[in-house]
Design a protein around this motif. Structure first.
Motif, PDB file in Angstrom:
ATOM      1  N   ARG A 252       0.799  -1.365   0.203  1.00  0.00           N
ATOM      2  CA  ARG A 252      -0.065   0.106   0.061  1.00  0.00           C
ATOM      3  C   ARG A 252       0.711   1.134   0.052  1.00  0.00           C
ATOM      4  O   ARG A 252       0.531   2.183  -0.648  1.00  0.00           O
ATOM      5  N   ALA A 253       1.963   1.314   0.762  1.00  0.00           N
ATOM      6  CA  ALA A 253       2.784   2.449   0.696  1.00  0.00           C
ATOM      7  C   ALA A 253       3.243   2.745  -0.345  1.00  0.00           C
ATOM      8  O   ALA A 253       3.582   3.883  -0.905  1.00  0.00           O
ATOM      9  N   GLN A 254       3.638   1.772  -1.621  1.00  0.00           N
ATOM     10  CA  GLN A 254       3.878   2.144  -2.924  1.00  0.00           C
ATOM     11  C   GLN A 254       3.075   2.724  -3.705  1.00  0.00           C
ATOM     12  O   GLN A 254       3.430   3.716  -4.755  1.00  0.00           O
ATOM     13  N   LEU A 255       1.644   2.673  -3.315  1.00  0.00           N
ATOM     14  CA  LEU A 255       0.715   3.549  -4.080  1.00  0.00           C
ATOM     15  C   LEU A 255       0.933   4.940  -4.182  1.00  0.00           C
ATOM     16  O   LEU A 255       0.504   5.683  -4.948  1.00  0.00           O
ATOM     17  N   SER A 256       1.416   5.610  -3.141  1.00  0.00           N
ATOM     18  CA  SER A 256       1.607   6.766  -3.009  1.00  0.00           C
ATOM     19  C   SER A 256       2.806   7.378  -4.028  1.00  0.00           C
ATOM     20  O   SER A 256       2.865   8.560  -4.339  1.00  0.00           O
ATOM     21  N   ASP A 257       3.858   6.455  -4.629  1.00  0.00           N
ATOM     22  CA  ASP A 257       4.561   6.643  -5.452  1.00  0.00           C
ATOM     23  C   ASP A 257       4.023   6.630  -6.868  1.00  0.00           C
ATOM     24  O   ASP A 257       4.566   6.987  -7.776  1.00  0.00           O
ATOM     25  N   MET A 258       2.952   6.137  -7.115  1.00  0.00           N
ATOM     26  CA  MET A 258       2.134   5.774  -8.451  1.00  0.00           C
ATOM     27  C   MET A 258       1.528   7.146  -8.894  1.00  0.00           C
ATOM     28  O   MET A 258       1.169   8.047  -7.991  1.00  0.00           O
ATOM     29  N   LYS A 259       1.257   7.007 -10.108  1.00  0.00           N
ATOM     30  CA  LYS A 259       0.464   8.200 -10.776  1.00  0.00           C
ATOM     31  C   LYS A 259      -0.806   8.277 -10.214  1.00  0.00           C
ATOM     32  O   LYS A 259      -1.558   7.342 -10.405  1.00  0.00           O
ATOM     33  N   PRO A 260      -1.288   9.440  -9.792  1.00  0.00           N
ATOM     34  CA  PRO A 260      -2.728   9.521  -9.376  1.00  0.00           C
ATOM     35  C   PRO A 260      -3.594   9.176 -10.733  1.00  0.00           C
ATOM     36  O   PRO A 260      -3.401   9.474 -11.951  1.00  0.00           O
ATOM     37  N   GLY A 261      -4.644   8.276 -10.483  1.00  0.00           N
ATOM     38  CA  GLY A 261      -5.429   7.701 -11.397  1.00  0.00           C
ATOM     39  C   GLY A 261      -4.869   6.620 -11.971  1.00  0.00           C
ATOM     40  O   GLY A 261      -5.585   6.130 -13.051  1.00  0.00           O
ATOM     41  N   ALA A 262      -3.692   6.132 -11.806  1.00  0.00           N
ATOM     42  CA  ALA A 262      -3.247   4.864 -12.445  1.00  0.00           C
ATOM     43  C   ALA A 262      -4.007   3.695 -12.283  1.00  0.00           C
ATOM     44  O   ALA A 262      -4.700   3.602 -11.151  1.00  0.00           O
ATOM     45  N   ALA A 263      -3.955   2.695 -13.085  1.00  0.00           N
ATOM     46  CA  ALA A 263      -4.985   1.340 -13.014  1.00  0.00           C
ATOM     47  C   ALA A 263      -4.064   0.379 -12.602  1.00  0.00           C
ATOM     48  O   ALA A 263      -3.049   0.077 -13.070  1.00  0.00           O
ATOM     49  N   ILE A 264      -4.607  -0.538 -11.839  1.00  0.00           N
ATOM     50  CA  ILE A 264      -3.934  -1.788 -11.177  1.00  0.00           C
ATOM     51  C   ILE A 264      -5.157  -2.866 -11.591  1.00  0.00           C
ATOM     52  O   ILE A 264      -6.425  -2.758 -11.331  1.00  0.00           O
ATOM     53  N   VAL A 265      -4.592  -3.904 -12.492  1.00  0.00           N
ATOM     54  CA  VAL A 265      -5.498  -4.988 -12.779  1.00  0.00           C
ATOM     55  C   VAL A 265      -4.804  -6.348 -12.065  1.00  0.00           C
ATOM     56  O   VAL A 265      -3.668  -6.568 -12.588  1.00  0.00           O
ATOM     57  N   ASP A 266      -5.438  -7.007 -11.333  1.00  0.00           N
ATOM     58  CA  ASP A 266      -5.003  -7.994 -10.475  1.00  0.00           C
ATOM     59  C   ASP A 266      -5.586  -9.220 -10.966  1.00  0.00           C
ATOM     60  O   ASP A 266      -6.757  -9.750 -10.409  1.00  0.00           O
TER      61      ASP A 266
END
Length: 372
Positions: A252-266
Motif C-alpha cells: 500500500r505504501a508504494q501506491l503513494s509513489d504511483m501516478k494519480p489515477g493509475a490502474a491496477i489489474v490484479d
C-alpha cells in the motif's frame, strides 16, 4: 457414472462446466449426464443443445447434487452448494483454496473428493486446465485496464496507444507466464509501452526471442519493480505459484509513489491477489479506488467472455473428466500422476501441500489418499 452439471451461481458468472460436446462424449462412453436447466444459456448453449447431446435436463441444483456421482463446475462451490456435497462424491472444478479457509473447511467436512483444475499438471510442467483461462484473462487484462484508465471511471485519462505527438500509456506486467505473456502481447498491440517483469532469465530470453522486441523485459527485483510500478499508467499483476496464495509484490505504501489515477489489474486475485490493497470484485461492480489508484480485481474475469471461455475450458477438461468417469477417481489418478496433482481434498483430508502451507493445516500425501 452419473455426471452432474449445475448452473453457476457466483455473481455475473456466465460460464458452464460442461459443453454440449463434452456431454455428448460422456454419453457415448456410457455415462448418464444431468444438466441444470439454463446452465449453459449464458454461454450460448440452450437446453435443447444438451438434450440433442443425450443429456437430461434437471430443474434444480439440489437434484443434481443429490443424484450425481461427479459434479463438474467452473467456479468454486458457493456456500449453499458446499452444503449439498456428500461423502464419496467427486467435485471437479476450479477451487483456489489457498486464500479461502471457509471453503476449505466446508469441503473437508463434506467428505467429498475435490480435484482442482488449477493444480492439474502436464509432462512439460504446465497447468493445462488453468492455461486456457489464463490466456483469456491475460488478453482481457489490458482491455479492462484501458477502460479503468478512462477519466469517467476515475482513471488518469490516458489512451493506451497515444496519438502523434502524445506518448502511449506505460504498462508494467508483473509475471511473464501465460497470463503475463498474453497481457503484454495485447497491451503492446494496442500501442502501449510495455515492460514485463520476471525472475526467470530463461523465460525473459524466450520472451525477447519469441516477440522480437514487441515489449521489453526487466528482472523483477524489488527495486526494479518499485521503479516500474511508480512510472506506470497501468500495472497488471500476473503472478502465479500453483495452488498457493499469491505473493504480495506491491505494498500500500508504494501506491503513494504511483501516478494519480493509475490502474491496477490484479489477475492473481483468485489466489488472493499480488497487491496488498487487492480485494475481489465482480463484473457488476469491478473497480474501486485506494489512495487515488484505481483497482480492477474481478475474480472471474473470463466469465465476461463466457462462450469463448466455456469452449476453451471444455476442450481442456474433457479428457480428464472422461478419465474420471470411465475409471473412477482412484484408478484415473493412479494411471495419471498429473491428474493426481489436482487432488486437493479427499474424505476429510487436505491433500495439496501449498494449500496446507497457506492455511496452516495438516496435509495428507495424495499417494496415501489413493490407498485410504
Amino acid at each position: 457414472m452419473h455426471i452432474g452439471c449445475p448452473k453457476e451461481i457466483k455473481p455475473q458468472e456466465f460460464r458452464v462446466g460442461l459443453t454440449p460436446n463434452a456431454a455428448r462424449e460422456a454419453v457415448a462412453h456410457g455415462h448418464t449426464v444431468s444438466v441444470q436447466t439454463q446452465a449453459g444459456a449464458g454461454a450460448g448453449f440452450p437446453d435443447e443443445d444438451y438434450i440433442a447431446a443425450g443429456a437430461q435436463i434437471t430443474d434444480t441444483a439440489e437434484e443434481i447434487f443429490a443424484s450425481a456421482d461427479m459434479i463438474v463446475k467452473v467456479k468454486e462451490p458457493q456456500a449453499v452448494e458446499r452444503k449439498m456435497l456428500r461423502e464419496n462424491q467427486i467435485l471437479f472444478t476450479y477451487l483456489h483454496l489457498a486464500p479461502d479457509p471457509e471453503q476449505t473447511k466446508d469441503l473437508l467436512a463434506s467428505g467429498c473428493t475435490a480435484i482442482a483444475y488449477e493444480t492439474v499438471t502436464d509432462a512439460a510442467g504446465g497447468l493445462p486446465l488453468l492455461a486456457p483461462m489464463s490466456e483469456v484473462a491475460g488478453k482481457l487484462a489490458p482491455q479492462v485496464g484501458a477502460w479503468t484508465l478512462q477519466k469517467a471511471n476515475g482513471g488518469r485519462g490516458v489512451l493506451m496507444g497515444g496519438i502523434p505527438g502524445v506518448g502511449p500509456a506505460r504498462v508494467a506486467v508483473i509475471g511473464g507466464g501465460v497470463v503475463g505473456t498474453h497481457a503484454a502481447r495485447v497491451a503492446a498491440g494496442m500501442g502501449a509501452d510495455v515492460t514485463v517483469l520476471d525472475r526467470s532469465l530463461p523465460r525473459m530470453r524466450y520472451l525477447d526471442d519469441a516477440f522480437s522486441g514487441l515489449f521489453k523485459t526487466s528482472f523483477a527485483s524489488a527495486g526494479n519493480t518499485a521503479e516500474l510500478v511508480a512510472d506506470a499508467d497501468m500495472v497488471i499483476g500476473a503472478v502465479l505459484i500453483p495452488g498457493a496464495a499469491a505473493p504480495k509484490l506491491v505494498t500500500r505504501a508504494q501506491l503513494s509513489d504511483m501516478k494519480p489515477g493509475a490502474a491496477i489489474v490484479d489477475v492473481a486475485i483468485d489466489q488472493g491477489g499480488c497487491f496488498e490493497t487487492s480485494k475481489a470484485t465482480t463484473h457488476q461492480d469491478p473497480i474501486y479506488e485506494v489512495d487515488g489508484i484505481m483497482h480492477y480485481c474481478v475474480a472471474n474475469m473470463p466469465g465476461a467472455v463466457a462462450r469463448t471461455s466455456t469452449i476453451g475450458l471444455g476442450n481442456a477438461t474433457m479428457p480428464f473428466m472422461l478419465a474420471l468417469a470411465d475409471k473412477g477417481w482412484r484408478q484415473a489418478c493412479e494411471d495419471d500422476p498429473h491428474l493426481l496433482n489436482g487432488l486437493n481434498v479427499h474424505a476429510g483430508h487436505l491433500t495439496y501441500y501449498a494449500v496446507g502451507k497457506a492455511l496452516g493445516m495438516d496435509v495428507m500425501s495424495p499417494t496415501l489418499a489413493l490407498k485410504a
